[in-house]
Write a protein that holds these residues in place. Structure first.
Motif, PDB file in Angstrom:
ATOM      1  N   ARG A  27      45.168 150.991 -13.008  1.00  0.00           N
ATOM      2  CA  ARG A  27      44.760 150.042 -14.086  1.00  0.00           C
ATOM      3  C   ARG A  27      43.819 149.206 -13.251  1.00  0.00           C
ATOM      4  N   GLY A  28      42.637 148.570 -13.875  1.00  0.00           N
ATOM      5  CA  GLY A  28      41.821 147.908 -13.267  1.00  0.00           C
ATOM      6  C   GLY A  28      40.938 148.486 -12.183  1.00  0.00           C
ATOM      7  N   GLY A  29      41.063 149.800 -11.994  1.00  0.00           N
ATOM      8  CA  GLY A  29      40.117 150.375 -10.925  1.00  0.00           C
ATOM      9  C   GLY A  29      39.564 151.909 -11.383  1.00  0.00           C
ATOM     10  N   SER A  30      38.620 152.355 -10.670  1.00  0.00           N
ATOM     11  CA  SER A  30      38.114 153.695 -11.213  1.00  0.00           C
ATOM     12  C   SER A  30      38.385 154.703  -9.940  1.00  0.00           C
ATOM     13  N   ARG A  31      38.958 154.199  -8.967  1.00  0.00           N
ATOM     14  CA  ARG A  31      39.132 155.036  -7.805  1.00  0.00           C
ATOM     15  C   ARG A  31      40.594 155.015  -7.317  1.00  0.00           C
TER      16      ARG A  31
END
Length: 110
Positions: A27-31
């Motif tokens: 959650r809150g990231g793409s990595r």
């Protein structure tokens, strides 16, 4: 799985590069990064699909995590508990059909 910030969680390796984990892990990231006892380093991963309502995410690693055969996907039609499909203290009963929406084209089962 090492997600955004200090968040960590488990994941299931579906193919050599596709990992199923919980959406709240990334959650809150793409990595994220995939750690495995069979590796000395972490595999860098990007979010390929996420559904916060289901709390599920598919991550695609840049390099193979481990050489594994792809998981076979199918549908179970039963109202009985599936033998061997339990977590400690939580008996799992399959009563319907499950599917992953929006995961087409990710190479699952190839």
């Amino acid at each position: 799985m090492l997600g955004a910030g200090t968040v960590q969680g488990s994941g299931a390796l579906l193919t050599d590069r596709l990992v199923l984990t919980c959406a709240h892990v990334v959650r809150g990231g793409s990595r994220a990064a995939a750690a495995h006892p069979g590796r000395t380093d972490h595999a860098t991963a990007t979010v390929a699909w996420i559904d916060h309502g289901l709390d599920a995410a598919l991550l695609l690693t840049a390099d193979p995590v481990l050489p594994v055969a792809p998981v076979r996907l199918g549908t179970l039609h039963t109202g009985h508990a599936v033998p061997g499909c339990e977590m400690p203290g939580c008996r799992v009963t399959v009563t319907g059909e499950a599917s992953v929406r929006g995961a087409e084209g990710l190479g699952i089962g190839r």
